[in-house]
Enzyme design. Structure first.
Site, PDB file in Angstrom:
ATOM      1  N   GLN A  62      79.056 -84.335  37.377  1.00 13.59           N
ATOM      2  CA  GLN A  62      78.152 -84.785  36.314  1.00 13.59           C
ATOM      3  C   GLN A  62      76.774 -85.162  36.826  1.00 13.59           C
ATOM      4  O   GLN A  62      75.885 -85.452  36.032  1.00 13.59           O
ATOM      5  CB  GLN A  62      78.762 -85.977  35.574  1.00 13.59           C
ATOM      6  N   ARG A  67      77.855 -88.615  31.678  1.00 12.25           N
ATOM      7  CA  ARG A  67      78.691 -87.734  30.853  1.00 12.25           C
ATOM      8  C   ARG A  67      80.148 -87.688  31.286  1.00 12.25           C
ATOM      9  O   ARG A  67      80.855 -86.731  30.976  1.00 12.25           O
ATOM     10  CB  ARG A  67      78.109 -86.319  30.878  1.00 12.25           C
ATOM     11  N   CYS A  68      80.620 -88.706  31.973  1.00 14.30           N
ATOM     12  CA  CYS A  68      81.982 -88.675  32.514  1.00 14.30           C
ATOM     13  C   CYS A  68      83.023 -88.438  31.428  1.00 14.30           C
ATOM     14  O   CYS A  68      84.010 -87.725  31.643  1.00 14.30           O
ATOM     15  CB  CYS A  68      82.280 -89.971  33.267  1.00 14.30           C
ATOM     16  N   TRP A  69      82.818 -89.019  30.247  1.00 16.08           N
ATOM     17  CA  TRP A  69      83.781 -88.867  29.149  1.00 16.08           C
ATOM     18  C   TRP A  69      83.835 -87.429  28.648  1.00 16.08           C
ATOM     19  O   TRP A  69      84.909 -86.942  28.272  1.00 16.08           O
ATOM     20  CB  TRP A  69      83.426 -89.831  28.023  1.00 16.08           C
ATOM     21  N   ALA A  72      85.605 -85.413  31.359  1.00 19.95           N
ATOM     22  CA  ALA A  72      87.049 -85.684  31.338  1.00 19.95           C
ATOM     23  C   ALA A  72      87.750 -84.816  30.305  1.00 19.95           C
ATOM     24  O   ALA A  72      88.799 -84.219  30.575  1.00 19.95           O
ATOM     25  CB  ALA A  72      87.291 -87.163  31.051  1.00 19.95           C
TER      26      ALA A  72
END
Length: 223
Positions: A62, A67-69, A72
């Site tokens: 990322q 923007r990790c969500w 994921a």
């Protein structure tokens, strides 16, 4: 009550007479404490052998964004997609869903500012939304709703850009635009007595400006 000079001298003497304290002081002078405190017995007791190994996929990154969500969710969908397509490597476009997240957030913010136009600017809800009208963070239901509405595309169709990987370059201008637009919409409703149709037309124009900025930074999303 303040400490006396005698008390401080006593603390100093106690510290200087403690050989362990001196060793720790010398060690911390040039090292991070987290590198000094691990228990070697515990570390050596951890076994790194494994019985199951996943396929070797390319790692997604990322970069300098929150923007990790989104990563994921897209990573969760990768194995099924790769099996269905019978490919060894596949990646969904994170920039694509990131584009629509920014667009939908901006629309939600402006709609909220219109709904809350009768409240003072220092109302806690209004103030909270104006404090940070756009950001990167999110959660599962937000991500799934974006996919349901806007779909997904391969990364090869909509690759990363400099801004998608360093989102501060986009969030700053968007934040300024949204705050300015919020002030103007509130002014139209409260001070100018503009009709609902006029306010709606102005809001659509603002969203067109935001769409343009998103395209400039992230690229034009495919249909």
């Amino acid at each position: 009550m303040s400490l006396s000079i005698e008390s401080i001298d006593k603390m100093r003497s106690s510290f200087l007479s403690d050989p362990q304290a001196k060793v720790a002081q010398n060690a911390l002078a040039g090292n991070m404490i987290t590198k000094l405190i691990p228990d070697a017995d515990v570390i050596n007791s951890v076994k790194h052998t494994m019985g199951v190994k996943l396929d070797k996929w390319e790692v997604t990154n990322q970069k300098a964004s929150g923007r990790c969500w989104l990563f994921a969710l897209l990573n969760l969908l990768r194995p099924t997609t790769m099996n269905k397509l019978n490919v060894k490597s596949f990646e969904f476009s994170q920039a694509h869903i990131h584009f629509w997240d920014k667009f939908e957030r901006s629309n939600y913010f402006l709609e909220s500012m219109m709904d809350l136009a009768d409240r003072d600017a220092d109302d806690r809800t209004v103030a909270y939304m104006l404090h940070d009208p756009i950001g990167d963070g999110g959660q599962w239901n937000m991500a799934t709703n974006l996919v349901r509405k806007h779909g997904l595309v391969p990364k090869s169709v909509y690759p990363e850009t400099f801004t998608s990987e360093k989102s501060i370059m986009l969030n700053g201008p968007l934040r300024k635009m949204l705050r300015t637009y919020a002030v103007e919409l509130r002014r139209m409703i409260n001070d100018k007595g503009a009709s609902n149709d006029a306010v709606r037309r102005q809001k659509e124009e603002y969203m067109a400006n935001i769409y343009r900025v998103l395209c400039l930074h992230l690229g034009t999303p495919p249909q």
